[in-house]
Design a protein around this motif. Structure first.
Motif, PDB file in Angstrom:
ATOM      1  N   UNK A 748       0.805  -1.201   0.000  1.00 59.13           N
ATOM      2  CA  UNK A 748       0.000   0.000   0.000  1.00 59.13           C
ATOM      3  C   UNK A 748       0.850   1.269   0.000  1.00 59.13           C
ATOM      4  N   UNK A 749       0.244   2.343  -0.510  1.00 60.62           N
ATOM      5  CA  UNK A 749       0.788   3.693  -0.343  1.00 60.62           C
ATOM      6  C   UNK A 749      -0.046   4.380   0.725  1.00 60.62           C
ATOM      7  N   UNK A 750       0.633   5.049   1.647  1.00 59.85           N
ATOM      8  CA  UNK A 750      -0.060   5.775   2.706  1.00 59.85           C
ATOM      9  C   UNK A 750       0.254   7.259   2.554  1.00 59.85           C
ATOM     10  N   UNK A 751      -0.793   8.079   2.363  1.00 59.41           N
ATOM     11  CA  UNK A 751      -0.645   9.533   2.275  1.00 59.41           C
ATOM     12  C   UNK A 751      -1.113  10.144   3.585  1.00 59.41           C
ATOM     13  N   UNK A 752      -0.256  10.995   4.168  1.00 60.20           N
ATOM     14  CA  UNK A 752      -0.588  11.649   5.431  1.00 60.20           C
ATOM     15  C   UNK A 752      -0.727  13.140   5.160  1.00 60.20           C
TER      16      UNK A 752
END
Length: 858
Positions: A748-752
């Motif tokens: 997964x890619x996690x954008x914060x």
């Protein structure tokens, strides 16, 4: 400057190389092709811009006590060595004219005349731009110069009647100026192919006014009796293309900076997609095809690698360009600082691989037919006799008789017995060399070759950061290095004789190898004799010519950047470029991992590169610290501090200044972007409404970006169709190098982050691979701060945005390719963030904003 050349006057009678035919004035035929007046042959040429007679380069020579004419001699010799046969410059009119356009006979004009003479002796041809409009300062403040450009400025020069009259007067006098060193007026010089009126005029007037202005300039030039083609810049304000083509010019001049300008750091990542095609949006204009095309300036700015120039040359030829000059060749006396144009960097001594790449690009211009297409990237990396490779940082040319390469290559030649010319850096099937400079091998006659070896160079800082004459960014060293030549023409046993001034070396090869210092040599097959000496003329050089900067290494340097992160229990190889005034007695890696201390010897691979591997058992969760020590004559210097101390000393007072890498457990997140540390290297178009602010948590920050308009009118390209997009790119290669095994396991890619302005914002997050493929997904970001997850399985092919944005600005915004393969996560080297995709048409023109704290893979 160490100059061991023979007397240059021996060159006066030499014939030309690239333009070997006898010439009269060039002309442009009905199909827009520049041809020689007598032979009707298509004109081809390739070379550089070079500015020693003017501005900062001239002032720097004076400050440094440099003999300017000698410096010109030396650099022009290197132009000949690299096969350049064309020169262009925008003359600093502000330094050689008064306010009403009278030509001033002064030191700048004299130096220009001298330079032209020396280039003519080497067979070079010219495109001269008499008006620059610039002040004389860059990168320093402008001085008070006497010229009309200083009085009026560029904008007024295009519209003010008195300024226009001054330019007409100046052009008339400039073309009539008789070079006292050649006895020929510029208007009559057979080696000047054409004139370009002025440099980058940036018109904002009506079409009628622009055509009238151009015609008034051309009329002034024609009033001298000059018959040469006159060109005008057509890559600015392209909505005025009709006005340009209705004027009395014979052709248009073009530029290309595919990687933008002024990044302030070396760009990473594959940039071949940026140079895949040179698209001209007004190419359907009825007069376009009858207008000749030349490239007045080009460069892959802020790129320190060597693979890209031949690809640019290929695209230029496909677009119908006949002449091209790189901007800009650094005078050797100041190339150690790169102060002239800090976003560019080119010099044979200081950027040998890049210079060899230009040498190959010149060959592309002379070999590849106009309008020849080799398809689109990535299928066009092999074209004709040429090959470019991003991952190996390699460009090469292989013909029956020539082999030129920019870096170590595994390519083979068709038949080594037919080779007559070799130029390269590193190792190949025919030459092995463990230095870092360029070398040239040319057959003078069967069994007799000329060898030229340049000294070693090492960059000790990023040359594209802020520069100063007080700051070295590269150093030169004259080392004795092993050279092995594997040519059937000279066999396994041959002799070598130094022929440049002061070079008395006489050696016999051992197993095809020898130890050589920088200089020029004649190589003789065993039993062979020759009439060639150091004084013999050969083509457009003299056999014994040689020039190179003096050695500048006075201290130890270590060039090393630790990886961002490591995975525990995985061995890591540490590489560093190490430069010392003398060969180090020892180079050691001191590793501190927890309570464990180890000393590992670092071995030299080639040139200045040393390596050592830290075993997996020392890579434990926590922080890995290490030092690099250089020892000579029992005196040690330890880096990164550079202090005269040793890590096992009881008073090792720089223990807190180690190279330090976080070591994480297997499966830990891989952070691709952290706003607090990475904002300065995020490639994007600057907007006023952006800022980096702390979050209130130690070590964390948010990048706030508000876009008031996704599309803004471009005054240089009013023909451009609206593209409602604001994109950013960040090179992540250094983030993932130490996590090569873990990255294969992420899902997964996690954008914060969160949306600004109290409303949601759509953001496309894409991963870009080493071959230029982009795979992305659109996230709907809400105003409340939180994390957003997208599975890698959800990513689909998306267009690659050409970032940094190129010049001219009319070049395509997107690069697209037919992507049929799925994402290879191990090949990812960049992230691309875009505001625009997925936004409904009815709200595209509204304000959009995003806050970014981090992006990671899990």
């Amino acid at each position: 400057m160490k100059n061991t050349r023979v007397v240059i006057c021996l060159l006066v009678c030499l014939s030309t190389i690239g333009f070997s035919q006898r010439t009269t004035d060039a002309y442009v035929d009905k199909n827009g092709v520049l041809r020689w007046g007598n032979s009707k042959e298509e004109i081809k040429g390739f070379g550089v811009n070079y500015t020693v007679p003017f501005a900062h380069a001239y002032r720097t020579a004076k400050r440094l006590g440099v003999d300017i004419e000698k410096a010109i001699d030396e650099d022009v010799y290197h132009f000949a060595r690299l096969g350049f046969d064309l020169y262009r410059v925008h003359v600093w009119d502000t330094q050689i004219s008064d306010s009403v356009g009278n030509l001033l006979t002064n030191e700048h004009l004299h130096t220009f005349d001298y330079m032209i003479k020396k280039m003519k002796e080497r067979g070079m041809k010219f495109i001269i731009t008499p008006i620059a409009f610039w002040g004389d300062g860059w990168p320093e403040p402008d001085g008070k110069t006497p010229g009309f450009s200083h009085k009026y400025g560029k904008d007024a020069c295009l519209t003010h009647p008195e300024a226009i009259a001054a330019q007409r007067n100046y052009l008339y006098q400039f073309l009539n100026h008789v070079n006292p060193l050649t006895g020929v007026a510029y208007k009559n010089d057979p080696d000047i192919i054409a004139f370009e009126v002025s440099n980058e005029p940036h018109h904002r007037e009506s079409a009628e006014a622009v055509t009238g202005f151009i015609n008034s300039m051309v009329d002034a030039m024609r009033s001298t009796g000059c018959k040469k083609p006159v060109f005008y810049n057509v890559t600015h304000s392209i909505q005025l293309a009709d006005a340009y083509f209705k004027s009395k010019i014979q052709g248009g001049t073009y530029q290309w900076y595919p990687t933008g300008l002024g990044a302030r750091h070396e760009l990473g990542g594959n940039l071949l997609p940026h140079v895949d095609h040179y698209s001209i949006p007004f190419s359907t204009h009825p007069s376009f095809k009858s207008s000749a095309r030349i490239v007045y300036e080009f460069d892959a700015a802020d790129v320190g690698r060597s693979y890209i120039y031949p690809a640019m040359a290929r695209s230029f030829r496909e677009a119908g360009m006949q002449l091209a000059t790189h901007f800009s060749y650094d005078p050797t006396y100041m190339a150690y600082t790169n102060t002239e144009y800090g976003t560019h960097y080119m010099n044979l001594a200081y950027t040998p691989q890049k210079a060899l790449s230009l040498m190959i690009a010149s060959e592309v211009f002379h070999q590849v037919p106009m309008f020849k297409s080799f398809g689109r990237y990535p299928s066009n990396t092999r074209f004709g006799n040429f090959f470019v490779n991003y991952e190996d940082d390699l460009a090469e040319m292989i013909t029956e008789s020539s082999f030129i390469y920019t870096n170590t290559t595994s390519s083979s030649v068709p038949d080594a017995t037919k080779l007559k010319r070799i130029a390269g850096s590193g190792n190949s099937s025919v030459v092995s060399y463990d230095g870092t400079g360029a070398y040239f091998l040319d057959q003078l006659e069967p069994g007799v070759w000329r060898l030229e070896v340049m000294p070693d160079v090492c960059w000790i800082d990023d040359p594209f950061t802020r520069t100063s004459l007080k700051k070295e960014i590269a150093v030169i060293q004259w080392n004795q290095r092993t050279l092995t030549v594997n040519l059937p023409d000279i066999g396994s046993q041959y002799s070598i004789i130094g022929v440049n001034t002061g070079n008395s070396m006489k050696l016999e090869s051992v197993d095809r190898s020898m130890e050589v210092l920088p200089g020029t040599y004649i190589i003789l097959r065993k039993g062979k004799t020759t009439s060639y000496t150091g004084l013999t003329r050969w083509k457009n050089i003299v056999v014994g010519e040689f020039t190179a900067p003096q050695a500048t290494v006075k201290q130890n340097y270590v060039q090393h950047k630790p990886v961002e992160q490591l995975t525990e229990v995985e061995a890591v190889t540490i590489s560093a470029d190490i430069v010392s005034p003398s060969v180090p007695g020892s180079v050691e890696l001191h590793v501190w991992s927890g309570y464990r201390r180890e000393i590992i010897s670092m071995d030299r691979l080639r040139g200045y590169t040393y390596q050592a591997t830290i075993p997996s058992e020392m890579i434990t969760k926590g922080f890995l610290s290490y030092f690099i020590s250089i020892t000579n004559d029992n005196i040690s210097h330890t880096f990164p501090s550079g202090e005269k101390t040793y890590p096992t000393d009881w008073d090792f007072y720089v223990a807190d200044q180690a190279y330090r890498i976080p070591v994480v457990s297997k499966g830990s997140a891989i952070f691709l972007f952290n706003a607090a540390t990475d904002n300065d290297r995020l490639l994007r178009q600057w907007v006023r409404e952006s800022s980096l602010v702390p979050t209130g948590h130690p070590g964390k920050a948010e990048l706030l970006i508000t876009i008031n308009k996704l599309f803004r009118d471009d005054p240089e390209d009013k023909l451009r169709k609206p593209v409602y997009d604001y994109s950013m790119r960040f090179y992540t290669g250094h983030k993932t190098t130490g996590r090569a095994a873990d990255i294969k396991q992420v899902n997964d890619i996690i954008f914060n982050g969160y949306a600004l302005n109290g409303k949601p914002c759509k953001l496309q997050v894409a991963l870009v691979t080493k071959d230029g493929r982009a795979y992305g997904a659109i996230l709907s970001i809400e105003p409340d701060k939180k994390e957003y997850k997208v599975s890698l399985n959800q990513l689909v092919p998306v267009p690659l945005v050409t970032l940094p944005r190129p010049y001219p600005t009319f070049l395509p915004y997107y690069f697209t390719m037919d992507v049929k393969s799925s994402l290879d996560i191990s090949a990812v080297e960049s992230i691309q963030l875009s505001i625009g995709p997925g936004i409904p048409i009815e709200v595209l023109t509204e304000q959009h904003g995003i806050a970014i704290e981090s992006i990671r893979l899990e």
